[in-house]
Design an enzyme around this catalytic site. Structure first.
Site, PDB file in Angstrom:
ATOM      1  N   PHE A  12       0.824  -1.202   0.000  1.00 54.55           N
ATOM      2  CA  PHE A  12       0.000   0.000   0.000  1.00 54.55           C
ATOM      3  C   PHE A  12       0.864   1.259   0.000  1.00 54.55           C
ATOM      4  CE2 PHE A  12      -1.991  -3.424   2.524  1.00 54.55           C
ATOM      5  CZ  PHE A  12      -3.113  -3.666   1.765  1.00 54.55           C
TER       6      PHE A  12
ATOM      7  N   GLY B 203       5.075  -1.038  10.461  1.00 50.41           N
ATOM      8  CA  GLY B 203       4.145  -1.505   9.436  1.00 50.41           C
ATOM      9  C   GLY B 203       4.866  -1.987   8.200  1.00 50.41           C
TER      10      GLY B 203
ATOM     11  N   ASP C  42       6.741  -5.229  12.583  1.00 47.43           N
ATOM     12  CA  ASP C  42       5.382  -5.728  12.282  1.00 47.43           C
ATOM     13  C   ASP C  42       5.189  -7.049  13.020  1.00 47.43           C
ATOM     14  OD1 ASP C  42       2.946  -6.649  10.848  1.00 47.43           O
ATOM     15  OD2 ASP C  42       3.520  -5.182   9.339  1.00 47.43           O
TER      16      ASP C  42
ATOM     17  N   ASP D 193       3.372   3.614   9.738  1.00 44.97           N
ATOM     18  CA  ASP D 193       2.407   3.113   8.752  1.00 44.97           C
ATOM     19  C   ASP D 193       1.862   1.781   9.265  1.00 44.97           C
ATOM     20  OD1 ASP D 193       0.954   2.988   6.400  1.00 44.97           O
ATOM     21  OD2 ASP D 193       2.589   2.129   5.230  1.00 44.97           O
TER      22      ASP D 193
ATOM     23  N   HIS E  21      -4.143   1.144  12.055  1.00 45.26           N
ATOM     24  CA  HIS E  21      -4.868   2.403  11.933  1.00 45.26           C
ATOM     25  C   HIS E  21      -6.076   2.487  12.860  1.00 45.26           C
ATOM     26  CE1 HIS E  21      -2.067   3.324   8.996  1.00 45.26           C
ATOM     27  NE2 HIS E  21      -2.752   3.169   7.883  1.00 45.26           N
TER      28      HIS E  21
END
Ligand code: SAH
Ligand code: MG
Length: 217
Positions: free
Chosen positions: A24, A50, A77, A147, A150
């Protein structure tokens, strides 16, 4: 190599791999990441929260390779995916489920991506929950790229846990910042970007797409 001689563009082979990798990260925002990482890596390590399948990590690893020496990017992560990556959600990819556990596992794909890019010596995977790692982390960061999750709690945890590690003059880069609620979720904007500016510790130096670049004073 001194800063002005640094390549402004990634080598074509790595650029192609970054563009093709699962993930992404829009091209222009990835290029921005590379550019700032090249500028900052001589001052200390870069850390990304992330990893997913390693798309943005290729831009960071390419920067570390361009800078040379001990330059390295850490990427954090738990590889179990965010809420929106789980089955039934918008960003679910069934090929990333481990058949044995039935859980998301992006680590194998990340490892293959990094190996194919030849960046295993420039990107260090730190596997675990972001909060558990930030709590024990001690090395000042030249650039922090957030990142990760969320949701509200992960965003709060990333702000509280990681932003104190940005060195003076260092950068806090935040992805998926959407001032307009119609464009995307709120936590990166409300719980990371806004508090960082309100803290007086950071000032904004660039905005591109949903990417925001803040400098620590
Ligand atoms: N930077 C990636 C995209 C990251 S997607 C790219 O360029 O494509 C967000 C990632 O954050 C997911 O892989 C998810 O597993 C991870 N994540 C979410 N919450 C987390 C947490 N609390 N700790 C560690 N990783 C987390
Ligand atoms: Mg993102």
């Amino acid at each position: 190599m001194t800063a002005p001689e640094m390549p402004a563009q990634m080598p074509a082979d790595l650029l192609a791999r970054a563009r093709a990798a699962k993930g992404f990260m829009p091209p222009a925002e990835g290029d921005l990441l590379f550019r700032y990482a090249v500028a900052r890596l001589p001052h200390g390590p870069v850390l990304e929260v992330g990893t997913y399948c390693g798309k943005s990590a290729i831009y960071l690893g390419a920067a570390a390779r361009a800078v040379g020496g001990d330059a390295v990017a850490f990427t954090v992560d738990h590889h179990r995916g965010s809420e929106e990556n789980q089955a039934g959600w918008e960003h679910h990819d069934a090929t990333l489920v481990d058949p044995e556990t039935g859980l998301m596992d992006t680590l194998p794909t990340f490892r293959r991506t990094l190996h194919a890019a030849g960046l295993e010596d420039r990107v260090v995977a730190v596997v675990g929950r972001s909060r558990a790692i930030s709590h024990w982390w001690r090395t000042p960061l030249s650039l922090l790229f957030i990142d990760g999750g969320h949701g509200e709690q992960p965003a709060r945890d990333d702000y509280d846990g990681w932003t104190p590690h940005v060195m003076p003059g260092g950068l806090l880069v935040i992805h998926d910042v959407f001032p307009d609620p119609a464009e995307g979720g709120r936590p990166p904007y409300e719980l990371i970007y806004r508090p960082a500016l309100a803290s007086g510790r950071f000032e904004e130096i660039e905005a591109l797409g949903s990417m925001r670049v803040l400098r620590r004073n």
